[in-house]
Motif scaffolding. Structure first.
Motif, PDB file in Angstrom:
ATOM      1  N   ALA A 148       0.814  -1.215   0.000  1.00 23.63           N
ATOM      2  CA  ALA A 148       0.000   0.000   0.000  1.00 23.63           C
ATOM      3  C   ALA A 148       0.844   1.259   0.000  1.00 23.63           C
ATOM      4  CB  ALA A 148      -0.941  -0.008   1.215  1.00 23.63           C
ATOM      5  N   LEU A 149       1.976   1.215   0.703  1.00 20.21           N
ATOM      6  CA  LEU A 149       2.850   2.383   0.781  1.00 20.21           C
ATOM      7  C   LEU A 149       3.780   2.506  -0.415  1.00 20.21           C
ATOM      8  CD1 LEU A 149       3.867   2.303   4.553  1.00 20.21           C
ATOM      9  CD2 LEU A 149       2.368   3.962   3.452  1.00 20.21           C
ATOM     10  N   LEU A 150       3.937   1.428  -1.174  1.00 16.96           N
ATOM     11  CA  LEU A 150       4.904   1.414  -2.272  1.00 16.96           C
ATOM     12  C   LEU A 150       4.651   2.515  -3.303  1.00 16.96           C
ATOM     13  CD1 LEU A 150       7.359   0.006  -3.495  1.00 16.96           C
ATOM     14  CD2 LEU A 150       5.780  -1.547  -4.685  1.00 16.96           C
ATOM     15  N   PRO A 151       3.403   2.744  -3.778  1.00 15.74           N
ATOM     16  CA  PRO A 151       3.207   3.828  -4.755  1.00 15.74           C
ATOM     17  C   PRO A 151       3.599   5.193  -4.224  1.00 15.74           C
ATOM     18  CG  PRO A 151       1.309   2.361  -4.709  1.00 15.74           C
ATOM     19  CD  PRO A 151       2.159   1.991  -3.548  1.00 15.74           C
ATOM     20  N   ILE A 152       3.293   5.462  -2.949  1.00 17.78           N
ATOM     21  CA  ILE A 152       3.623   6.761  -2.372  1.00 17.78           C
ATOM     22  C   ILE A 152       5.132   6.929  -2.267  1.00 17.78           C
ATOM     23  CG2 ILE A 152       3.298   8.246  -0.358  1.00 17.78           C
ATOM     24  CD1 ILE A 152       0.720   6.690   0.206  1.00 17.78           C
ATOM     25  N   LEU A 153       5.813   5.890  -1.797  1.00 16.72           N
ATOM     26  CA  LEU A 153       7.265   5.951  -1.689  1.00 16.72           C
ATOM     27  C   LEU A 153       7.908   6.078  -3.062  1.00 16.72           C
ATOM     28  CD1 LEU A 153       7.859   3.226   1.069  1.00 16.72           C
ATOM     29  CD2 LEU A 153       7.796   5.714   1.341  1.00 16.72           C
ATOM     30  N   ALA A 154       7.341   5.398  -4.058  1.00 14.02           N
ATOM     31  CA  ALA A 154       7.901   5.473  -5.409  1.00 14.02           C
ATOM     32  C   ALA A 154       7.802   6.889  -5.964  1.00 14.02           C
ATOM     33  CB  ALA A 154       7.163   4.494  -6.328  1.00 14.02           C
ATOM     34  N   VAL A 155       6.700   7.567  -5.698  1.00 14.65           N
ATOM     35  CA  VAL A 155       6.538   8.948  -6.153  1.00 14.65           C
ATOM     36  C   VAL A 155       7.575   9.851  -5.490  1.00 14.65           C
ATOM     37  CG1 VAL A 155       5.015  10.950  -6.039  1.00 14.65           C
ATOM     38  CG2 VAL A 155       4.108   8.743  -6.761  1.00 14.65           C
ATOM     39  N   ILE A 156       7.770   9.669  -4.186  1.00 12.07           N
ATOM     40  CA  ILE A 156       8.732  10.515  -3.466  1.00 12.07           C
ATOM     41  C   ILE A 156      10.153  10.273  -3.962  1.00 12.07           C
ATOM     42  CG2 ILE A 156       9.710  11.001  -1.189  1.00 12.07           C
ATOM     43  CD1 ILE A 156       6.993  10.337   0.008  1.00 12.07           C
ATOM     44  N   VAL A 157      10.503   8.999  -4.142  1.00 13.78           N
ATOM     45  CA  VAL A 157      11.855   8.672  -4.637  1.00 13.78           C
ATOM     46  C   VAL A 157      12.070   9.233  -6.032  1.00 13.78           C
ATOM     47  CG1 VAL A 157      13.363   6.777  -5.318  1.00 13.78           C
ATOM     48  CG2 VAL A 157      12.094   6.629  -3.182  1.00 13.78           C
ATOM     49  N   MET A 158      11.079   9.076  -6.895  1.00 13.12           N
ATOM     50  CA  MET A 158      11.195   9.593  -8.257  1.00 13.12           C
ATOM     51  C   MET A 158      11.350  11.113  -8.261  1.00 13.12           C
ATOM     52  SD  MET A 158      11.191   9.357 -11.576  1.00 13.12           S
ATOM     53  CE  MET A 158      10.668   7.700 -12.014  1.00 13.12           C
ATOM     54  N   ALA A 159      10.615  11.788  -7.375  1.00 14.25           N
ATOM     55  CA  ALA A 159      10.662  13.254  -7.347  1.00 14.25           C
ATOM     56  C   ALA A 159      12.017  13.788  -6.912  1.00 14.25           C
ATOM     57  CB  ALA A 159       9.558  13.780  -6.425  1.00 14.25           C
ATOM     58  N   PHE A 160      12.677  13.092  -5.983  1.00 20.54           N
ATOM     59  CA  PHE A 160      13.924  13.626  -5.411  1.00 20.54           C
ATOM     60  C   PHE A 160      15.193  12.980  -5.962  1.00 20.54           C
ATOM     61  CE2 PHE A 160      10.785  14.722  -2.155  1.00 20.54           C
ATOM     62  CZ  PHE A 160      11.105  16.052  -1.924  1.00 20.54           C
ATOM     63  N   SER A 161      15.040  11.942  -6.794  1.00 21.94           N
ATOM     64  CA  SER A 161      16.237  11.263  -7.295  1.00 21.94           C
ATOM     65  C   SER A 161      16.516  11.558  -8.759  1.00 21.94           C
ATOM     66  CB  SER A 161      16.086   9.744  -7.114  1.00 21.94           C
ATOM     67  OG  SER A 161      14.991   9.255  -7.868  1.00 21.94           O
ATOM     68  N   GLY A 162      15.674  12.354  -9.406  1.00 27.28           N
ATOM     69  CA  GLY A 162      15.875  12.652 -10.819  1.00 27.28           C
ATOM     70  C   GLY A 162      16.885  13.770 -11.026  1.00 27.28           C
ATOM     71  N   SER A 163      16.997  14.189 -12.263  1.00 29.46           N
ATOM     72  CA  SER A 163      17.952  15.251 -12.617  1.00 29.46           C
ATOM     73  C   SER A 163      17.468  16.630 -12.205  1.00 29.46           C
ATOM     74  CB  SER A 163      18.202  15.227 -14.122  1.00 29.46           C
ATOM     75  OG  SER A 163      16.989  15.500 -14.831  1.00 29.46           O
ATOM     76  N   GLY A 164      16.144  16.780 -12.043  1.00 30.72           N
ATOM     77  CA  GLY A 164      15.594  18.078 -11.677  1.00 30.72           C
ATOM     78  C   GLY A 164      15.547  19.068 -12.818  1.00 30.72           C
ATOM     79  N   ALA A 165      15.626  18.566 -14.057  1.00 31.37           N
ATOM     80  CA  ALA A 165      15.642  19.470 -15.209  1.00 31.37           C
ATOM     81  C   ALA A 165      14.319  20.195 -15.401  1.00 31.37           C
ATOM     82  CB  ALA A 165      15.992  18.679 -16.473  1.00 31.37           C
ATOM     83  N   ASP A 166      13.232  19.542 -15.005  1.00 31.38           N
ATOM     84  CA  ASP A 166      11.918  20.149 -15.191  1.00 31.38           C
ATOM     85  C   ASP A 166      11.511  21.065 -14.038  1.00 31.38           C
ATOM     86  OD1 ASP A 166      11.319  18.949 -17.655  1.00 31.38           O
ATOM     87  OD2 ASP A 166      10.760  17.079 -16.655  1.00 31.38           O
ATOM     88  N   TRP A 167      12.230  20.999 -12.926  1.00 32.46           N
ATOM     89  CA  TRP A 167      11.798  21.741 -11.756  1.00 32.46           C
ATOM     90  C   TRP A 167      11.745  23.258 -11.972  1.00 32.46           C
ATOM     91  CZ3 TRP A 167       8.946  21.200  -7.786  1.00 32.46           C
ATOM     92  CH2 TRP A 167       8.996  22.125  -6.737  1.00 32.46           C
ATOM     93  N   PRO A 168      12.730  23.885 -12.604  1.00 29.39           N
ATOM     94  CA  PRO A 168      12.616  25.337 -12.819  1.00 29.39           C
ATOM     95  C   PRO A 168      11.363  25.726 -13.594  1.00 29.39           C
ATOM     96  CG  PRO A 168      14.859  24.616 -13.221  1.00 29.39           C
ATOM     97  CD  PRO A 168      14.032  23.373 -13.059  1.00 29.39           C
ATOM     98  N   HIS A 169      11.037  24.955 -14.622  1.00 27.57           N
ATOM     99  CA  HIS A 169       9.819  25.241 -15.391  1.00 27.57           C
ATOM    100  C   HIS A 169       8.578  25.060 -14.529  1.00 27.57           C
ATOM    101  CE1 HIS A 169       6.910  25.236 -18.694  1.00 27.57           C
ATOM    102  NE2 HIS A 169       6.410  24.131 -18.152  1.00 27.57           N
ATOM    103  N   LEU A 170       8.533  23.981 -13.748  1.00 21.26           N
ATOM    104  CA  LEU A 170       7.373  23.725 -12.909  1.00 21.26           C
ATOM    105  C   LEU A 170       7.233  24.814 -11.831  1.00 21.26           C
ATOM    106  CD1 LEU A 170       7.711  19.859 -12.369  1.00 21.26           C
ATOM    107  CD2 LEU A 170       6.185  21.054 -13.944  1.00 21.26           C
ATOM    108  N   ALA A 171       8.355  25.160 -11.209  1.00 22.03           N
ATOM    109  CA  ALA A 171       8.300  26.141 -10.125  1.00 22.03           C
ATOM    110  C   ALA A 171       7.911  27.526 -10.617  1.00 22.03           C
ATOM    111  CB  ALA A 171       9.660  26.196  -9.413  1.00 22.03           C
ATOM    112  N   ARG A 172       8.227  27.822 -11.864  1.00 20.77           N
ATOM    113  CA  ARG A 172       7.953  29.167 -12.368  1.00 20.77           C
ATOM    114  C   ARG A 172       6.600  29.283 -13.069  1.00 20.77           C
ATOM    115  NH1 ARG A 172      12.117  32.804 -16.099  1.00 20.77           N
ATOM    116  NH2 ARG A 172      10.825  34.707 -16.141  1.00 20.77           N
TER     117      ARG A 172
END
Length: 566
Positions: A39-63
């Protein structure tokens, strides 16, 4: 003295005996841990994916994405909280405190909007308030207008319009929680205030409303969690919420990492709502425990004349808006399209919905039974915590669950495929990703809490030592559960199955993101028709969804039909 010494070890187990008892059921603890991990696996997977990527899309998303999406979501939540709170609390107060025509009928009919999923209500409201719809048509006929520029009419495809739609179909959550508190106050509170010279309105604002505040907060928290989870309504009405941003970033921009980052922001909002709901429920227990001793109902004040008419209208309008408008719109369209009942696309969607819902209901009820029986065998805080983790999926939006499950299943499929290529020399391809099994798994995780709650309510009515007596006669734990507990739990199991079945039939947000090609349920069938601007072609499927969803509403309304305090 000696007799007391002999009996003490039997009535008060030693710590060593308690440890032996817990060690006797390692399989039960393992099952609970596995269920909670899944049950917790999907939530943990989302968190890991969000913080372990390159972060290339984050500036666009944040702005460009998050400021508008977060602002729109919070504004929508505020409007829905105000709208559903006003309708739910107002209707609860009127049917409890006053006597007016059809009051007893309205007391259960106010639950009917729960049978209409928000996305169906959005499609119906968009048609009802359209320029060529009945409302604007009547305005033009009444005042002689001939062009859209001749008059002003509020736009339903807007954030306030979406708030109206969502409030009209979710206010029964607030109505039910608040009505119970108002009924349980009795003469001991309201009558005392009135004997001191307080008018009914003053009693409501100064006495009953503060006492009911925890129940109101709990009901509104449930409404807001439904609002955060909504996908179909906000997309059809063009409201860029966080849920819609996840969908757009994932599918339109092709950025799974960016979608996960938006989902993490959404998780913070959901956790805040959960915290508010849990706080309110803790407060509500205190008042409920005190009020349960007050068996007398508050006396109702008989209304006459224009006051009775005002109360009648105030209670009737939410029912017509939340249930009457969708039923009238889809019913009118369906009467002109009766041939759709035999169309292969609808028959296939109905069959897919039934098979998916039955599979989900069976799996969720089975898991709930195993989980709760494990908790019955191992009565420890750790086990209770595992049960809570296992049922957390109901609080999570379907979009987040779908995203996390897709990430998890894709990695699992890639892992199995890599092993097969290395050791067996062939590719297994995608086993679970993009399959019907993924949809069933997502719905099971999301609706396991419904099955657990229904089965738990049945278990609480059984003596805790019932199955222990069977085991003392030589039966094993599984045998005693199968022969003693299961027959007694049949009503609770049936209720749990119905609740999960109906919510699976209505589910859209996770299904639309996880379904394989050609996989259409009734919900996705209506969604596809509305997406191409032909909501009328999905009218028959919409009526089938409402007819299915009304079953648990009728079960819920039985005590209200008898006008009981339950």
């Amino acid at each position: 003295m000696s007799s007391f010494t002999l009996k003490a070890p039997l009535s008060q187990p030693t710590p060593r005996a308690g440890r032996t008892r817990r060690q006797r059921h390692p399989l039960a603890l393992a099952v609970a841990m596995l269920t909670a991990a899944i049950a917790l696996l999907p939530i943990l997977a989302v968190i890991v994916m969000a913080f372990s990527g390159s972060g290339a899309d984050w500036p666009h998303l944040a702005r460009y994405v998050l400021p508008q999406a977060v602002g729109t979501t919070l504004f929508l939540l505020l409007l829905v909280a105000l709208g559903s709170g006003a309708m739910g609390v107002g209707c609860a107060w009127l049917v409890v405190a006053y006597e007016f025509p059809l009051r007893r009928t309205f007391s259960w009919a106010l639950v009917l909007p729960l049978a209409v999923p928000p996305y169906l209500a959005a499609y119906a409201f968009a048609e009802f308030f359209h320029y060529v719809g009945p409302v604007q048509g009547a305005i033009r006929a009444l005042f002689g207008f001939t062009r859209p520029g001749d008059y002003w009419f509020p736009e339903i495809r807007s954030t306030p319009g979406a708030a109206v739609v969502l409030s009209c179909v979710t206010f029964p959550y607030v109505y039910l929680t608040t009505r119970i508190v108002f009924l349980m106050q009795g003469r001991n509170i309201a009558d005392v205030a009135r004997t001191l010279g307080a008018a009914p309105a003053r009693v409501f604002w100064r006495v009953l409303l503060p006492v009911a505040r925890p129940a109101i907060v709990a009901g509104i928290a449930l409404v807001l969690m439904e609002t955060v989870n909504d996908f179909g309504a906000v997309q059809h009405l063009g409201v860029p919420t966080l849920t819609l941003s996840i969908y757009a970033t994932w599918l339109n921009r092709g950025s799974l990492e960016g979608a996960a980052q938006i989902a993490v922001v959404m998780l913070f909002i959901v956790l805040a709502l959960l915290t508010a709901e849990q706080w309110a429920r803790r407060k509500q227990r205190f008042h409920a425990a005190r009020a349960s001793q007050m068996k007398a109902r508050p006396p109702r004040i008989a209304l006459k004349g224009w006051r009775a008419g005002t109360a009648f209208t105030a209670v009737l309008l939410p029912i017509l808006a939340g249930f009457g408008i969708p039923l009238a719109i889809f019913g009118r369209y369906a009467l002109n399209r009766l041939e759709q009942f035999s169309r292969p696309a609808l028959v296939e969607a109905l069959a897919t919905s039934l098979v998916t819902a039955l599979a989900t209901a069976a799996l969720a009820v089975a898991v709930a039974l195993v989980l709760l029986y494990a908790a019955r065998l191992v009565r420890t805080r750790r086990m209770m915590l595992l049960v809570r983790f296992a049922t957390i999926g109901y609080a999570m939006p379907g979009t987040i669950l779908a995203l996390g499950l897709l990430i998890s299943l894709a990695r699992f499929d890639n892992f199995v495929d890599g092993l097969a290529r290395t050791h067996l020399g062939f590719s297994t391809g995608l086993l679970l990703t993009g399959s019907a099994a993924a949809v069933v798994m997502a719905c099971t995780i999301r609706f396991l809490a419904l099955a657990e709650g229904a089965v738990q309510s049945g278990l609480e009515k059984l003596p805790p030592n019932l199955d222990e007596a069977a085991r003392s006669l030589g039966r094993s734990a599984p045998a005693s559960a199968a022969t003693v507990l299961l027959p007694l739990l049949r009503p609770a199991i049936l209720t749990a199955g119905i609740l999960v079945f109906v919510d699976t039939v209505k589910e859209l947000s996770a299904t639309i993101l996880l379904r394989p090609f050609g996989f259409n349920t009734l919900a996705t069938h209506v969604y596809e028709q509305a997406s191409r601007g032909a909501a009328e072609d999905g009218a028959v499927a919409a009526l089938l969804i409402i007819a299915t969803a009304i079953v648990p509403v009728i079960l819920l309304s039985r005590p209200l039909m008898r006008d009981r305090d339950a």
